[in-house]
Design a protein around this motif. Structure first.
Motif, PDB file in Angstrom:
ATOM      1  N   GLN A  63       0.809  -1.222   0.000  1.00 35.55           N
ATOM      2  CA  GLN A  63       0.000   0.000   0.000  1.00 35.55           C
ATOM      3  C   GLN A  63       0.841   1.269   0.000  1.00 35.55           C
ATOM      4  O   GLN A  63       0.303   2.367   0.010  1.00 35.55           O
ATOM      5  CB  GLN A  63      -0.935  -0.008   1.215  1.00 35.55           C
ATOM      6  N   ILE A  64       2.146   1.112  -0.032  1.00 37.66           N
ATOM      7  CA  ILE A  64       3.029   2.268   0.108  1.00 37.66           C
ATOM      8  C   ILE A  64       2.819   3.296  -1.009  1.00 37.66           C
ATOM      9  O   ILE A  64       2.922   4.496  -0.788  1.00 37.66           O
ATOM     10  CB  ILE A  64       4.506   1.820   0.205  1.00 37.66           C
ATOM     11  N   ASN A  65       2.491   2.852  -2.198  1.00 42.82           N
ATOM     12  CA  ASN A  65       2.277   3.770  -3.320  1.00 42.82           C
ATOM     13  C   ASN A  65       0.819   4.143  -3.494  1.00 42.82           C
ATOM     14  O   ASN A  65       0.498   4.987  -4.329  1.00 42.82           O
ATOM     15  CB  ASN A  65       2.814   3.160  -4.615  1.00 42.82           C
TER      16      ASN A  65
END
Length: 188
Positions: free
Chosen positions: A64-66
């Protein structure tokens, strides 16, 4: 007392008794060994389950970092840290240009008490973590001679503290992740 001669039957009975005792002792040793191995397996299973939890949390954050906004991502990190460490409070503070540690995410009970204001980055436990770029573990705040229990920690019943530096790729501090527990905790 008169000396007594043992008959062949007496000797056989004694030998059977000795053999039975030897078998009982050996069984007790084997049982103790099985119990010890079982305990070791339970501990190994517990460690493996914990590693699996950590990997799941990391995978979720990395996937989910991006996708997530920074504040949502930091909130996820705080929630996962709370769950993985099994503690009462987690908050993340970022180092600002003017030398403050600004709260950016929190999870757990009574989080607003710990995140309602910024603190100076050069004082207290968090300042120590920032200066030394090393984790700070205090299993029993009451025994901490350097910092002592702050008034909020005392009011909230906090007994243990963990401070982890957030370090950039250039080895510069960008903030601190703080974990606190009402129970005394070693943080291994």
């Amino acid at each position: 007392l008169q000396p007594r001669e043992f008959s062949l039957e007496d000797k056989n009975q004694l030998q059977q008794l000795a053999n039975g005792a030897a078998v009982a002792v050996e069984n007790a040793w084997l049982f103790a060994e099985v119990r010890e191995k079982s305990k070791e397996l339970e501990e190994t299973n517990s460690r493996l389950n914990r590693l699996a939890e950590e990997q799941t949390a990391l995978r979720e954050i990395l996937t989910q970092i991006n996708i997530l906004e920074m504040d949502q991502l930091l909130q996820k990190v705080a929630q996962h840290a709370l769950h993985l460490l099994r503690i009462d409070h987690v908050h993340i503070r970022f180092l600002t240009a003017d030398g403050l540690l600004k709260p950016v995410a929190a999870a757990g009970s009574q989080t607003e008490r710990f995140t309602e204001r910024s603190s100076k980055a050069d004082t207290g436990r968090s300042g120590w973590v920032i200066r030394n770029l090393k984790p700070l573990v205090i299993p029993d705040i009451a025994q901490d001679k350097e910092f002592g229990p702050g008034h909020i920690m005392r009011e909230e019943g906090i007994n243990s503290y963990l401070g982890l530096p957030l370090i950039s790729r250039g080895q510069k501090p960008v903030g601190v992740l703080i974990g606190q527990s009402r129970a005394q905790k070693e943080f291994t």
